[in-house]
Scaffold this motif. Structure first.
Motif, PDB file in Angstrom:
ATOM      1  N   GLN A 195       0.862  -1.190   0.000  1.00  0.00           N
ATOM      2  CA  GLN A 195       0.000   0.000   0.000  1.00  0.00           C
ATOM      3  C   GLN A 195       0.899   1.240   0.000  1.00  0.00           C
ATOM      4  O   GLN A 195       2.047   1.174   0.437  1.00  0.00           O
ATOM      5  CB  GLN A 195      -0.851   0.030   1.270  1.00  0.00           C
ATOM      6  N   ARG A 196       0.338   2.358  -0.422  1.00  0.00           N
ATOM      7  CA  ARG A 196       1.070   3.623  -0.329  1.00  0.00           C
ATOM      8  C   ARG A 196       1.399   3.891   1.136  1.00  0.00           C
ATOM      9  O   ARG A 196       0.589   3.646   2.020  1.00  0.00           O
ATOM     10  CB  ARG A 196       0.228   4.764  -0.894  1.00  0.00           C
ATOM     11  N   GLY A 197       2.594   4.369   1.389  1.00  0.00           N
ATOM     12  CA  GLY A 197       3.014   4.653   2.759  1.00  0.00           C
ATOM     13  C   GLY A 197       3.617   3.435   3.441  1.00  0.00           C
ATOM     14  O   GLY A 197       4.084   3.518   4.576  1.00  0.00           O
ATOM     15  N   GLY A 198       3.617   2.305   2.733  1.00  0.00           N
ATOM     16  CA  GLY A 198       4.199   1.083   3.299  1.00  0.00           C
ATOM     17  C   GLY A 198       5.708   1.221   3.458  1.00  0.00           C
ATOM     18  O   GLY A 198       6.311   2.203   3.017  1.00  0.00           O
ATOM     19  N   ASP A 199       6.303   0.218   4.067  1.00  0.00           N
ATOM     20  CA  ASP A 199       7.742   0.240   4.319  1.00  0.00           C
ATOM     21  C   ASP A 199       8.500  -0.143   3.033  1.00  0.00           C
ATOM     22  O   ASP A 199       8.404  -1.276   2.558  1.00  0.00           O
ATOM     23  CB  ASP A 199       8.050  -0.753   5.448  1.00  0.00           C
ATOM     24  N   ALA A 200       9.221   0.841   2.491  1.00  0.00           N
ATOM     25  CA  ALA A 200       9.918   0.621   1.221  1.00  0.00           C
ATOM     26  C   ALA A 200      10.904  -0.546   1.319  1.00  0.00           C
ATOM     27  O   ALA A 200      11.023  -1.363   0.398  1.00  0.00           O
ATOM     28  CB  ALA A 200      10.663   1.895   0.816  1.00  0.00           C
ATOM     29  N   ALA A 201      11.594  -0.638   2.463  1.00  0.00           N
ATOM     30  CA  ALA A 201      12.589  -1.702   2.625  1.00  0.00           C
ATOM     31  C   ALA A 201      11.912  -3.069   2.672  1.00  0.00           C
ATOM     32  O   ALA A 201      12.442  -4.059   2.151  1.00  0.00           O
ATOM     33  CB  ALA A 201      13.399  -1.463   3.896  1.00  0.00           C
ATOM     34  N   ALA A 202      10.703  -3.120   3.271  1.00  0.00           N
ATOM     35  CA  ALA A 202       9.975  -4.390   3.346  1.00  0.00           C
ATOM     36  C   ALA A 202       9.574  -4.851   1.950  1.00  0.00           C
ATOM     37  O   ALA A 202       9.705  -6.031   1.602  1.00  0.00           O
ATOM     38  CB  ALA A 202       8.747  -4.233   4.233  1.00  0.00           C
ATOM     39  N   VAL A 203       9.121  -3.910   1.128  1.00  0.00           N
ATOM     40  CA  VAL A 203       8.731  -4.244  -0.250  1.00  0.00           C
ATOM     41  C   VAL A 203       9.943  -4.777  -1.011  1.00  0.00           C
ATOM     42  O   VAL A 203       9.876  -5.806  -1.690  1.00  0.00           O
ATOM     43  CB  VAL A 203       8.163  -2.996  -0.976  1.00  0.00           C
ATOM     44  N   ALA A 204      11.045  -4.056  -0.868  1.00  0.00           N
ATOM     45  CA  ALA A 204      12.255  -4.451  -1.598  1.00  0.00           C
ATOM     46  C   ALA A 204      12.725  -5.830  -1.145  1.00  0.00           C
ATOM     47  O   ALA A 204      13.093  -6.679  -1.955  1.00  0.00           O
ATOM     48  CB  ALA A 204      13.343  -3.405  -1.372  1.00  0.00           C
ATOM     49  N   ARG A 205      12.676  -6.054   0.173  1.00  0.00           N
ATOM     50  CA  ARG A 205      13.136  -7.353   0.672  1.00  0.00           C
ATOM     51  C   ARG A 205      12.185  -8.472   0.231  1.00  0.00           C
ATOM     52  O   ARG A 205      12.633  -9.552  -0.155  1.00  0.00           O
ATOM     53  CB  ARG A 205      13.277  -7.341   2.187  1.00  0.00           C
ATOM     54  N   ASP A 206      10.884  -8.194   0.247  1.00  0.00           N
ATOM     55  CA  ASP A 206       9.918  -9.190  -0.232  1.00  0.00           C
ATOM     56  C   ASP A 206      10.219  -9.568  -1.679  1.00  0.00           C
ATOM     57  O   ASP A 206      10.150 -10.737  -2.054  1.00  0.00           O
ATOM     58  CB  ASP A 206       8.486  -8.636  -0.154  1.00  0.00           C
ATOM     59  N   ALA A 207      10.524  -8.555  -2.478  1.00  0.00           N
ATOM     60  CA  ALA A 207      10.801  -8.818  -3.893  1.00  0.00           C
ATOM     61  C   ALA A 207      12.021  -9.713  -4.048  1.00  0.00           C
ATOM     62  O   ALA A 207      12.022 -10.666  -4.838  1.00  0.00           O
ATOM     63  CB  ALA A 207      11.014  -7.498  -4.637  1.00  0.00           C
ATOM     64  N   VAL A 208      13.057  -9.432  -3.272  1.00  0.00           N
ATOM     65  CA  VAL A 208      14.287 -10.237  -3.373  1.00  0.00           C
ATOM     66  C   VAL A 208      14.004 -11.669  -2.908  1.00  0.00           C
ATOM     67  O   VAL A 208      14.398 -12.648  -3.570  1.00  0.00           O
ATOM     68  CB  VAL A 208      15.424  -9.607  -2.530  1.00  0.00           C
ATOM     69  N   GLU A 209      13.289 -11.792  -1.793  1.00  0.00           N
ATOM     70  CA  GLU A 209      13.026 -13.137  -1.264  1.00  0.00           C
ATOM     71  C   GLU A 209      12.120 -13.925  -2.200  1.00  0.00           C
ATOM     72  O   GLU A 209      12.323 -15.114  -2.432  1.00  0.00           O
ATOM     73  CB  GLU A 209      12.420 -13.034   0.136  1.00  0.00           C
ATOM     74  N   SER A 210      11.140 -13.238  -2.757  1.00  0.00           N
ATOM     75  CA  SER A 210      10.222 -13.900  -3.680  1.00  0.00           C
ATOM     76  C   SER A 210      10.967 -14.347  -4.939  1.00  0.00           C
ATOM     77  O   SER A 210      10.764 -15.460  -5.435  1.00  0.00           O
ATOM     78  CB  SER A 210       9.092 -12.918  -4.001  1.00  0.00           C
ATOM     79  N   ALA A 211      11.838 -13.491  -5.451  1.00  0.00           N
ATOM     80  CA  ALA A 211      12.616 -13.854  -6.647  1.00  0.00           C
ATOM     81  C   ALA A 211      13.544 -15.026  -6.336  1.00  0.00           C
ATOM     82  O   ALA A 211      13.725 -15.935  -7.153  1.00  0.00           O
ATOM     83  CB  ALA A 211      13.426 -12.649  -7.122  1.00  0.00           C
ATOM     84  N   ARG A 212      14.111 -15.000  -5.147  1.00  0.00           N
ATOM     85  CA  ARG A 212      15.015 -16.092  -4.749  1.00  0.00           C
ATOM     86  C   ARG A 212      14.250 -17.414  -4.674  1.00  0.00           C
ATOM     87  O   ARG A 212      14.685 -18.432  -5.202  1.00  0.00           O
ATOM     88  CB  ARG A 212      15.680 -15.761  -3.413  1.00  0.00           C
TER      89      ARG A 212
END
Ligand SMILES: Nc1nc2c(ncn2[C@@H]2O[C@H](COP(=O)(O)OP(=O)(O)OP(=O)(O)O)[C@@H](O)[C@H]2O)c(=O)[nH]1
Ligand SMILES: [Mg+2]
Length: 423
Positions: free
Chosen positions: A290-307
């Motif tokens: 969502q807007r205002g969410g934790d940018a680092a959490a989104v980025a980490r989710d993306a890396v973990e999901s890709a992994r």
């Protein structure tokens, strides 16, 4: 009329005797001595590497330290193990497939300058002027200090400034050029204006080529080591980060790579949808919150999901920010800390001229980047910003945005830029 045309036109009116002295004359001897003194003064005025590149200054609180895997300080200098890893990576670059015609590197030997995860931030590029085969050991005429030479260099300085090159970079180039010229014995077969033109061209080219790394080869080399390769884009508002994220995704998917986008700009209204639309068009996944969410959490989710899915590359689009806004910079550093990106790319707007340089310096101070993408080079941007960014940060421009389409991202070509500034 380009810079050199104007310059040579003015030079034509100059009598060589006004600028050079006959060999073995008293004037020539004095000029040699003065040249030595100027070079020494220049050397003394140069900042030490430590002065030139201060360590990032922000200390941030460890609020995200639930990640066990991340133990290395991304800003630490490489130690032995890292050096070894770097050497292995360099070796794997050598093995990488031959580039296709469109992938051909733009520098003579990109293998030597390929960088990445372990890259050591370097200081400003030191200007060196090489007069090449213009100098002769015997015969010739010796360049001496004169009002005429000063006036010519002043004119050159103005021309470079008008190409949007920053004052400090221009001064560095002109001072070094003067110190190199005075006392040099120039072959009589070469006209002094040709000597200056060649010296300046090669200097500016070296400035842009310093530390250059080839984007495709670097990604390939990292992929041999591990996946996903994480690429983080940073920069101030509206420079072209989101567009460049999409262009890079397009380039990599065309090469058969699987790409995931991370919508880590949770700050600006519409930013998440903007990236999601690109992702849909390009047929790649986009991890979002969502807007205002934790940018680092989104980025980490993306890396973990890709992994987890064995995907190749994660590209993190971050929020545009003023380089002096501490809290936003902290957010960026947090994204960096939790994702440990292999490549951080500073996205600059070529139209911003000197501002782009100030921003680059500040980003380099707060969050070191590995290379820059210079966008909007298809507009009437003058290009001098590229020279200044390279000069001030010691980091190369590696990519160039030349339009708003997905295919409008090319490897940055230093020779092309120099020609467009000088011709
Ligand atoms: N002509 C041209 N326009 C570009 C280029 N790159 C980006 N743009 C345009 O610049 C504008 C801003 O681009 P974005 O990608 O949204 O910039 P941003 O850095 O993500 O902006 P924020 O998210 O607001 O910080 C858009 O209209 C893009 O189409 C380029 O290489 N050439
Ligand atoms: Mg954006």
């Amino acid at each position: 009329m380009g810079l050199f045309d104007r310059f040579k036109k003015r030079f034509k009116k100059t009598d060589e005797k006004e600028i050079t002295a006959e060999e073995n004359s008293v004037e020539a001897e004095e000029a040699v001595e003065q040249g030595k003194r100027l070079k020494e003064a220049l050397e003394e005025a140069r900042p030490t590497p430590q002065e030139a590149t201060p360590k990032p200054t922000l200390e941030i609180e460890e609020e995200w330290d639930d990640s066990d895997e991340i133990t290395e300080d991304p800003f630490a200098k490489p130690i032995g193990r890292k050096e070894r890893k770097k050497a292995r990576r360099a070796a794997s670059v050598e093995k990488a497939e031959r580039p296709t015609e469109s992938e051909k590197p733009t520098t003579k030997d990109p293998m030597q300058s390929t960088t990445g995860h372990d890259l050591v931030a370097s200081g400003p590029v030191e200007i060196e002027i090489n007069l090449g085969d213009s100098v002769t050991k015997t015969g010739g005429r010796v360049v001496m200090s004169s009002d005429k030479l000063d006036r010519i260099l002043e004119e050159l300085e103005e021309e470079l400034l008008s190409s949007d090159m920053a004052q400090s970079a221009v001064e560095d180039v002109i001072h070094t050029l003067k110190a190199t010229l005075i006392g040099s014995r120039i072959s009589t077969t070469k006209k002094i204006e040709v000597v200056v033109e060649e010296a300046l061209r090669s200097t500016l080219l070296r400035l842009l080529e310093a530390g250059y790394w080839d984007f495709n080869k670097t990604v390939s080399a990292h992929l041999e080591d591990s996946s996903p390769v994480v690429i983080m884009l940073v920069g101030v508002n509206g420079t072209g980060k989101t567009t460049t994220t999409a262009k890079i995704a397009n380039r990599l998917t065309q090469q058969g790579r699987s790409v995931v986008l991370a919508a880590a700009d949770t700050f600006r209204a519409g930013a998440i949808d903007q990236l999601a639309i690109h992702a849909e068009r390009l047929g790649v996944r986009c991890i979002r919150s969502q807007r205002g969410g934790d940018a680092a959490a989104v980025a980490r989710d993306a890396v973990e999901s890709a992994r987890a899915r064995g995907e190749d590359v994660v590209i993190i689009d971050t929020a545009g920010r003023m380089q002096n806004k501490t809290n936003l910079m902290e957010e960026l550093r947090k994204v960096h800390r939790v994702t440990q990106p292999h490549l951080v790319i500073f996205v600059a707007d070529a139209l911003a001229g000197n501002d782009a340089v100030t921003q680059a310096v500040e980003f380099q101070r707060m969050l070191r980047f590995d290379g820059a993408a210079l966008c909007k080079l298809d507009t009437d941007a003058k290009g001098g910003a590229a020279l200044s960014i390279a000069h001030a940060t010691g980091r190369p421009i590696v990519l160039a945005g030349v339009g708003q389409g997905y295919d409008d991202l090319i490897d940055f070509d230093p020779a092309w830029l120099i020609d467009s500034i000088l011709e």
